[in-house]
Design a protein around this motif. Structure first.
Motif, PDB file in Angstrom:
ATOM      1  N   LEU A 174     -59.701  59.376 -34.868  1.00  0.00           N
ATOM      2  CA  LEU A 174     -60.814  59.666 -33.944  1.00  0.00           C
ATOM      3  C   LEU A 174     -61.869  60.053 -34.732  1.00  0.00           C
ATOM      4  CD1 LEU A 174     -61.654  60.390 -31.097  1.00  0.00           C
ATOM      5  CD2 LEU A 174     -60.522  62.616 -30.978  1.00  0.00           C
ATOM      6  N   ALA A 175     -62.134  60.790 -35.768  1.00  0.00           N
ATOM      7  CA  ALA A 175     -63.105  61.184 -36.418  1.00  0.00           C
ATOM      8  C   ALA A 175     -63.699  59.829 -37.047  1.00  0.00           C
ATOM      9  CB  ALA A 175     -62.582  62.020 -37.608  1.00  0.00           C
ATOM     10  N   GLU A 176     -62.900  58.999 -37.389  1.00  0.00           N
ATOM     11  CA  GLU A 176     -63.613  57.631 -37.849  1.00  0.00           C
ATOM     12  C   GLU A 176     -64.329  56.777 -36.725  1.00  0.00           C
ATOM     13  OE1 GLU A 176     -60.120  55.846 -39.542  1.00  0.00           O
ATOM     14  OE2 GLU A 176     -60.482  56.736 -41.505  1.00  0.00           O
ATOM     15  N   ILE A 177     -63.757  57.080 -35.645  1.00  0.00           N
ATOM     16  CA  ILE A 177     -64.319  56.257 -34.436  1.00  0.00           C
ATOM     17  C   ILE A 177     -65.695  57.026 -34.261  1.00  0.00           C
ATOM     18  CG2 ILE A 177     -64.254  56.002 -31.881  1.00  0.00           C
ATOM     19  CD1 ILE A 177     -61.002  55.530 -32.467  1.00  0.00           C
ATOM     20  N   LEU A 178     -65.614  58.280 -34.247  1.00  0.00           N
ATOM     21  CA  LEU A 178     -66.997  59.095 -34.255  1.00  0.00           C
ATOM     22  C   LEU A 178     -67.796  58.901 -35.220  1.00  0.00           C
ATOM     23  CD1 LEU A 178     -65.122  62.331 -32.466  1.00  0.00           C
ATOM     24  CD2 LEU A 178     -66.584  60.668 -31.016  1.00  0.00           C
ATOM     25  N   GLY A 179     -67.532  58.546 -36.495  1.00  0.00           N
ATOM     26  CA  GLY A 179     -68.474  58.574 -37.330  1.00  0.00           C
ATOM     27  C   GLY A 179     -68.410  59.716 -38.392  1.00  0.00           C
ATOM     28  N   TRP A 180     -67.492  60.669 -38.110  1.00  0.00           N
ATOM     29  CA  TRP A 180     -67.334  62.155 -38.562  1.00  0.00           C
ATOM     30  C   TRP A 180     -66.618  62.089 -39.892  1.00  0.00           C
ATOM     31  CZ3 TRP A 180     -66.187  65.499 -33.665  1.00  0.00           C
ATOM     32  CH2 TRP A 180     -67.438  65.315 -32.870  1.00  0.00           C
ATOM     33  N   HIS A 181     -65.870  61.353 -40.341  1.00  0.00           N
ATOM     34  CA  HIS A 181     -64.922  61.426 -41.207  1.00  0.00           C
ATOM     35  C   HIS A 181     -65.453  61.781 -42.591  1.00  0.00           C
ATOM     36  CE1 HIS A 181     -61.377  60.760 -43.682  1.00  0.00           C
ATOM     37  NE2 HIS A 181     -61.964  59.903 -44.383  1.00  0.00           N
ATOM     38  N   ALA A 182     -66.387  61.156 -43.037  1.00  0.00           N
ATOM     39  CA  ALA A 182     -67.335  61.442 -44.468  1.00  0.00           C
ATOM     40  C   ALA A 182     -67.621  63.063 -44.201  1.00  0.00           C
ATOM     41  CB  ALA A 182     -68.207  60.753 -44.622  1.00  0.00           C
ATOM     42  N   GLU A 183     -68.231  63.498 -43.102  1.00  0.00           N
ATOM     43  CA  GLU A 183     -68.794  64.861 -42.881  1.00  0.00           C
ATOM     44  C   GLU A 183     -67.674  65.946 -43.063  1.00  0.00           C
ATOM     45  OE1 GLU A 183     -72.325  65.626 -39.965  1.00  0.00           O
ATOM     46  OE2 GLU A 183     -71.685  63.968 -39.457  1.00  0.00           O
ATOM     47  N   ILE A 184     -66.691  65.475 -42.474  1.00  0.00           N
ATOM     48  CA  ILE A 184     -65.477  66.317 -42.459  1.00  0.00           C
ATOM     49  C   ILE A 184     -65.004  66.495 -43.695  1.00  0.00           C
ATOM     50  CG2 ILE A 184     -62.990  66.861 -41.799  1.00  0.00           C
ATOM     51  CD1 ILE A 184     -63.845  65.501 -39.228  1.00  0.00           C
ATOM     52  N   GLN A 185     -64.848  65.438 -44.470  1.00  0.00           N
ATOM     53  CA  GLN A 185     -64.331  65.559 -45.824  1.00  0.00           C
ATOM     54  C   GLN A 185     -65.265  66.406 -46.716  1.00  0.00           C
ATOM     55  OE1 GLN A 185     -61.021  64.364 -45.909  1.00  0.00           O
ATOM     56  NE2 GLN A 185     -61.532  64.078 -47.788  1.00  0.00           N
ATOM     57  N   ASP A 186     -66.655  66.288 -46.724  1.00  0.00           N
ATOM     58  CA  ASP A 186     -67.564  67.119 -47.432  1.00  0.00           C
ATOM     59  C   ASP A 186     -67.476  68.461 -46.953  1.00  0.00           C
ATOM     60  OD1 ASP A 186     -68.653  64.807 -48.578  1.00  0.00           O
ATOM     61  OD2 ASP A 186     -70.292  64.560 -47.127  1.00  0.00           O
ATOM     62  N   LEU A 187     -67.294  68.553 -45.592  1.00  0.00           N
ATOM     63  CA  LEU A 187     -67.284  70.084 -45.353  1.00  0.00           C
ATOM     64  C   LEU A 187     -65.998  70.872 -45.782  1.00  0.00           C
ATOM     65  CD1 LEU A 187     -67.974  72.470 -43.202  1.00  0.00           C
ATOM     66  CD2 LEU A 187     -66.523  71.269 -41.284  1.00  0.00           C
ATOM     67  N   MET A 188     -64.690  69.938 -46.029  1.00  0.00           N
ATOM     68  CA  MET A 188     -63.518  70.554 -46.419  1.00  0.00           C
ATOM     69  C   MET A 188     -63.858  70.739 -48.104  1.00  0.00           C
ATOM     70  SD  MET A 188     -60.461  68.194 -44.583  1.00  0.00           S
ATOM     71  CE  MET A 188     -59.248  68.855 -45.692  1.00  0.00           C
ATOM     72  N   ASN A 189     -64.205  69.930 -48.793  1.00  0.00           N
ATOM     73  CA  ASN A 189     -64.413  70.064 -50.103  1.00  0.00           C
ATOM     74  C   ASN A 189     -65.607  71.277 -50.363  1.00  0.00           C
ATOM     75  OD1 ASN A 189     -62.879  67.953 -50.677  1.00  0.00           O
ATOM     76  ND2 ASN A 189     -64.444  66.469 -50.540  1.00  0.00           N
ATOM     77  N   SER A 190     -66.873  71.376 -49.557  1.00  0.00           N
ATOM     78  CA  SER A 190     -67.587  72.331 -50.060  1.00  0.00           C
ATOM     79  C   SER A 190     -66.895  73.800 -49.479  1.00  0.00           C
ATOM     80  CB  SER A 190     -68.859  72.249 -48.883  1.00  0.00           C
ATOM     81  OG  SER A 190     -69.685  70.884 -49.347  1.00  0.00           O
ATOM     82  N   HIS A 191     -66.269  73.908 -48.391  1.00  0.00           N
ATOM     83  CA  HIS A 191     -65.737  75.027 -47.976  1.00  0.00           C
ATOM     84  C   HIS A 191     -64.508  75.617 -49.146  1.00  0.00           C
ATOM     85  CE1 HIS A 191     -63.912  77.712 -44.305  1.00  0.00           C
ATOM     86  NE2 HIS A 191     -64.400  78.273 -45.442  1.00  0.00           N
ATOM     87  N   GLU A 192     -63.521  74.666 -49.583  1.00  0.00           N
ATOM     88  CA  GLU A 192     -62.723  74.985 -50.301  1.00  0.00           C
ATOM     89  C   GLU A 192     -63.055  75.371 -51.874  1.00  0.00           C
ATOM     90  OE1 GLU A 192     -59.383  75.582 -49.621  1.00  0.00           O
ATOM     91  OE2 GLU A 192     -59.912  74.943 -47.662  1.00  0.00           O
ATOM     92  N   ASN A 193     -64.348  74.832 -51.925  1.00  0.00           N
ATOM     93  CA  ASN A 193     -64.888  75.152 -53.410  1.00  0.00           C
ATOM     94  C   ASN A 193     -65.835  76.335 -53.240  1.00  0.00           C
ATOM     95  OD1 ASN A 193     -63.696  72.947 -54.723  1.00  0.00           O
ATOM     96  ND2 ASN A 193     -65.600  71.322 -54.156  1.00  0.00           N
ATOM     97  N   GLY A 194     -65.990  76.959 -52.228  1.00  0.00           N
ATOM     98  CA  GLY A 194     -66.665  78.166 -51.985  1.00  0.00           C
ATOM     99  C   GLY A 194     -68.242  77.804 -52.040  1.00  0.00           C
TER     100      GLY A 194
END
Length: 419
Positions: free
Chosen positions: A350-370
């Protein structure tokens, strides 16, 4: 007796957590009113036609001439809708009808679904290494056999807790915030918030992963309480939450300094009052124009009945391993969608259909890296609007997909466990 307890006792109508399941009858919860968007209805009707065609095919019965699912030589149905997916006759160049994710994603991108309510259960946290409750052998209830509880749900029975708190404390050690990390599903819901689409999230979970991923307090309703506070289960005297956690994690029993009864985190047990924030549903669900249901068995009341309180013309999307509640009914209500299977995979698509997948990945990585501040507000703003402090808003016309980018597995995530 505390002031909060006195306030609850004064309330004429009390709503408590119950283990009794409720099956949608379709009459009590449906509301009057006709859909006003013909384009939306056309999209919703595709699923009905496809389901009827599939049913006839499985039974070995050909479609009757003149029926709603009959096809003309042009590849259209009687009502001029595209032929169901998998049909042997289709006009050249005509695309197959969209599935559940495609249709809902398209309507979201067109801006028709602006107020999304999410209803979630334990299934959204299994990808973080937390077992669900009911799966035989691996579920959290299955791990309580050593305590000889009379039935699994007794672990959340306040009378049983008063007699023997050990089963719940054993479960609490597994669920206490800090042992697990949010997964892709949690960050998808946070992205709904950052896009300005999340009206509210109602969760049955007590693991705190929704807050940990940055979903603001004013967008979150923890319907079954949380570990954030603690109190005496008998006199309701507040108790320091960190002291309670330290005692429980060291296999000790925290006791009230006032009456010496057992202290517990403010998780809602069966028969206890639901938190005040739960009653926001009376305003939220009538405002919703999309209901997303994720990873829940819909067996615990009154939470399970929330899904029946949206307007009858509002689409409901179930993302789950199996059909539950009103989605077990055949045929489904028009506007009901199911995407069954692995929950992380469904949400990612669903995220890929919305075009959000890359943003979510960046959000996860940035959040986990502090490197990304968490967007948690301690109280709703005076305007009721939260301005995101990260990630630029995506245009409604964006069609970009990131299917080639595989979701990264965070080093501190535990292995995925089946629902």
């Amino acid at each position: 007796m505390s002031k909060a307890r006195f306030s609850r006792d004064r309330r004429v109508t009390r709503l408590t957590r119950s283990s009794i399941s409720s099956h949608d009858s379709g009459s009590a919860a449906s509301q009057q009113g006709r859909p006003s968007d013909s384009g939306l209805l056309d999209d919703l009707s595709l699923m009905r036609v496809s389901e009827l065609q599939t049913s006839l095919t499985r039974k070995g019965k050909p479609s009757k001439t003149g029926s709603d699912v009959s096809e003309s030589s042009s590849g259209s149905t009687k009502h001029g809708l595209p032929s169901p997916s998998g049909s042997s006759v289709r006009a050249p160049g005509r695309t197959a009808p969209r599935g559940a994710l495609e249709t809902v994603g398209r309507l979201m991108k067109l801006g028709r679904l602006r107020n999304v309510v999410v209803v979630a259960g334990a299934g959204i946290s299994t990808a973080s290494g937390i077992p669900d409750f009911r799966t035989p052998g691996t579920g959290l209830y299955a791990n309580l056999e050593k305590y000889n509880v009379p039935y699994p749900e007794a672990v959340f029975n306040i009378d049983y807790f008063s007699d023997d708190p050990r089963p719940f404390f054993s479960l609490a050690k597994e669920l206490y915030p800090g042992r697990h990390r949010p997964n892709y599903i949690h960050y998808f819901i946070r992205m709904l918030h950052q896009k300005g689409l999340l009206l509210r999230m109602y969760t049955q979970n007590i693991d705190g992963l929704e807050k940990m991923c940055g979903i603001p307090d004013d967008k979150l309703v923890e319907a079954h309480g949380s570990f954030a506070t603690a109190s005496c289960h008998l006199c309701y005297t507040p108790f320091p939450a960190e002291e309670a956690k330290t005692a429980i994690m060291s296999d000790s029993v925290p006791t009230c300094s006032f009456c010496s009864a057992t202290v517990k985190p403010n998780v809602v047990f069966f028969g206890e009052d639901l938190p005040e924030t739960y009653f926001q549903h009376a305003q939220d669900f009538p405002r919703a124009d999309l209901l997303m249901i994720m990873g829940t068995s819909l067996q615990i009341e009154p939470f399970a009945s929330l899904v029946n309180t949206v307007k009858s013309n509002v689409p409901r999307l179930l993302l789950n391993r199996y059909a539950v509640g009103p989605f077990e009914r055949k045929p489904l209500r028009r506007g009901d969608y199911m995407e069954l299977g692995d929950l992380v995979d469904s949400v990612r698509r669903l995220a890929e259909i919305l075009g959000w997948h890359a943003e979510i990945q960046d959000l996860m990585n940035s959040h986990e890296n502090g490197t990304l501040p968490m967007l948690i507000s301690t109280s709703p703003s005076s305007t009721g609007v939260l301005v995101p402090s990260c990630s630029s808003e995506e245009s409604d016309s964006s069609e970009t997909e990131s299917k080639s980018t595989e979701p990264s597995v965070l080093s501190n995530h535990r292995p995925l466990q089946a629902l």
